[in-house]
Design an enzyme around this catalytic site. Structure first.
Site, PDB file in Angstrom:
ATOM      1  N   SER A 159       1.371 -11.384 -23.711  1.00 53.48           N
ATOM      2  CA  SER A 159       1.423 -12.853 -23.737  1.00 53.48           C
ATOM      3  C   SER A 159       2.853 -13.380 -23.801  1.00 53.48           C
ATOM      4  O   SER A 159       3.155 -14.345 -24.508  1.00 53.48           O
ATOM      5  CB  SER A 159       0.584 -13.408 -24.899  1.00 53.48           C
ATOM      6  OG  SER A 159      -0.777 -13.054 -24.737  1.00 53.48           O
ATOM      7  N   GLU A 211       3.100  -2.605 -25.123  1.00 49.66           N
ATOM      8  CA  GLU A 211       2.162  -3.714 -25.005  1.00 49.66           C
ATOM      9  C   GLU A 211       1.067  -3.588 -26.057  1.00 49.66           C
ATOM     10  O   GLU A 211       0.131  -2.797 -25.881  1.00 49.66           O
ATOM     11  CB  GLU A 211       1.524  -3.720 -23.610  1.00 49.66           C
ATOM     12  CG  GLU A 211       2.508  -3.930 -22.481  1.00 49.66           C
ATOM     13  CD  GLU A 211       1.821  -4.479 -21.241  1.00 49.66           C
ATOM     14  OE1 GLU A 211       2.317  -5.461 -20.703  1.00 49.66           O
ATOM     15  OE2 GLU A 211       0.789  -3.934 -20.834  1.00 49.66           O
ATOM     16  N   GLY A 262      -3.098 -11.077 -22.856  1.00 50.89           N
ATOM     17  CA  GLY A 262      -4.010 -12.080 -22.321  1.00 50.89           C
ATOM     18  C   GLY A 262      -4.767 -12.858 -23.379  1.00 50.89           C
ATOM     19  O   GLY A 262      -5.678 -13.612 -23.062  1.00 50.89           O
ATOM     20  N   GLU A 322      -5.367  -1.489 -19.636  1.00 53.09           N
ATOM     21  CA  GLU A 322      -6.621  -1.670 -18.902  1.00 53.09           C
ATOM     22  C   GLU A 322      -7.002  -0.395 -18.158  1.00 53.09           C
ATOM     23  O   GLU A 322      -8.177  -0.064 -18.024  1.00 53.09           O
ATOM     24  CB  GLU A 322      -6.474  -2.849 -17.934  1.00 53.09           C
ATOM     25  CG  GLU A 322      -6.339  -4.172 -18.653  1.00 53.09           C
ATOM     26  CD  GLU A 322      -5.389  -5.148 -17.980  1.00 53.09           C
ATOM     27  OE1 GLU A 322      -5.126  -6.189 -18.576  1.00 53.09           O
ATOM     28  OE2 GLU A 322      -4.904  -4.856 -16.867  1.00 53.09           O
ATOM     29  N   ASN A 339       3.322  -8.298 -13.629  1.00 49.41           N
ATOM     30  CA  ASN A 339       2.092  -7.579 -13.280  1.00 49.41           C
ATOM     31  C   ASN A 339       1.014  -8.594 -12.924  1.00 49.41           C
ATOM     32  O   ASN A 339       0.464  -9.264 -13.798  1.00 49.41           O
ATOM     33  CB  ASN A 339       1.660  -6.714 -14.470  1.00 49.41           C
ATOM     34  CG  ASN A 339       0.379  -5.940 -14.190  1.00 49.41           C
ATOM     35  OD1 ASN A 339      -0.075  -5.855 -13.051  1.00 49.41           O
ATOM     36  ND2 ASN A 339      -0.197  -5.366 -15.230  1.00 49.41           N
ATOM     37  N   LYS A 350      -1.892  -8.002 -11.808  1.00 51.18           N
ATOM     38  CA  LYS A 350      -3.229  -7.456 -12.073  1.00 51.18           C
ATOM     39  C   LYS A 350      -4.137  -7.752 -10.865  1.00 51.18           C
ATOM     40  O   LYS A 350      -3.664  -7.753  -9.733  1.00 51.18           O
ATOM     41  CB  LYS A 350      -3.779  -7.981 -13.392  1.00 51.18           C
ATOM     42  CG  LYS A 350      -2.815  -7.710 -14.555  1.00 51.18           C
ATOM     43  CD  LYS A 350      -3.398  -8.029 -15.897  1.00 51.18           C
ATOM     44  CE  LYS A 350      -2.372  -7.742 -16.990  1.00 51.18           C
ATOM     45  NZ  LYS A 350      -2.903  -7.989 -18.335  1.00 51.18           N
ATOM     46  N   HIS A 387      -1.142   1.353 -18.124  1.00 49.16           N
ATOM     47  CA  HIS A 387      -1.463   0.043 -18.683  1.00 49.16           C
ATOM     48  C   HIS A 387      -2.767   0.142 -19.466  1.00 49.16           C
ATOM     49  O   HIS A 387      -3.657   0.908 -19.117  1.00 49.16           O
ATOM     50  CB  HIS A 387      -1.580  -1.000 -17.568  1.00 49.16           C
ATOM     51  CG  HIS A 387      -1.571  -2.397 -18.075  1.00 49.16           C
ATOM     52  ND1 HIS A 387      -2.687  -2.985 -18.626  1.00 49.16           N
ATOM     53  CD2 HIS A 387      -0.587  -3.333 -18.153  1.00 49.16           C
ATOM     54  CE1 HIS A 387      -2.384  -4.219 -19.002  1.00 49.16           C
ATOM     55  NE2 HIS A 387      -1.124  -4.461 -18.724  1.00 49.16           N
TER      56      HIS A 387
END
Length: 247
Positions: free
Chosen positions: A210, A164, A170, A96, A10, A12, A94
């Site tokens: 990560s 996730e 991240g 986000e 991904n 992003k 996701h």
């Protein structure tokens, strides 16, 4: 039948014409494990470039799609437009999208239903915040996300689940192998109980948070971890090492 290992990348909101071309060239040259299904998700602007340049064995995913066939939905992309462009995958749900852009569980489920019913496969994401984990709510939270999906989806064959933990995306923090395996096993048990044993046996469950070339081999040995959804590391040459972690 054994579940085929799966690695998604991904990107992003990262990349330029040149940097993404370089990533594609690196993947095209690399010897990739043929027993691993690989899919990369560049920003929407670069989907056509990637699909045209990338070798066909590697799939391409959008990072979002809308749940209507077409029309006055400014800024959105339709399932038919993805298919018209040779894009067979999409990432939905996701963290986000759920947290920053406030997509509800029902919205994510509706998009998943529309995509899968119209021929695009979905990497469907779920996961908990640090506060939810510390409060012991991880499994209850993920179960509620899964329940919203179950309420709208009848065919699970085009769905890959990506777990996730939001606190590990991240941040450099990684769930321990034991923590990751525990949640993956619970997701599979939920599928067996609430959907069917067949769906539980067949559905691939990925770990994201990560993931790097340093921790992927250990994680990949767990029986309920069927691959990875990789963020920042998918922009680096070491992404190849993650794809090949089962060799």
């Amino acid at each position: 039948m054994a579940r085929k290992f799966f690695v998604g990348g991904n990107f992003k909101m990262n990349g330029t014409l040149q940097s993404i071309k370089d990533i594609v060239e690196n993947l095209n040259k690399a010897q990739l494990d043929s027993n691993t299904e690989t899919v990369i998700a560049p920003p929407a602007l670069y989907l056509l470039q990637v699909r045209e340049l990338l070798k066909k064995e590697i799939g391409v995913a959008a990072q979002n799609v809308y749940d209507k066939p077409n029309g006055a939905f400014t800024g959105e992309i339709s399932v038919s437009q993805l298919k018209d462009s040779g894009v067979d995958w999409v990432i939905l749900g996701h963290s986000e999208r759920r947290t920053v852009l406030a997509e509800s569980d029902e919205t994510v489920a509706s998009k998943t239903k529309y995509a899968t019913e119209n021929g695009v496969s979905v990497i469907w994401c779920c996961g908990e915040s640090l506060e939810q984990r510390e409060a012991g709510q991880t499994l209850a939270h993920i179960a509620s996300q899964l329940a919203a999906l179950k309420a709208q989806v009848s065919d699970w064959s085009r769905i890959v689940i990506a777990y996730e933990p939001i606190w590990a995306i991240g941040t450099g923090k990684v769930a321990t192998t034991q923590q990751a395996q525990e949640v993956h096993a619970e997701i599979r048990q939920w599928l067996a109980k609430e959907v069917s044993q067949q769906v539980a046996d067949d559905t691939r469950i990925l770990y994201g948070g990560s993931v790097s070339e340093k921790n992927c081999k250990e994680l990949s040995k767990e029986k309920d971890i069927d691959g990875f959804l990789v963020g920042g590391a998918s922009l680096k040459p070491a992404f190849v090492d993650i794809i090949n972690c089962k060799l």
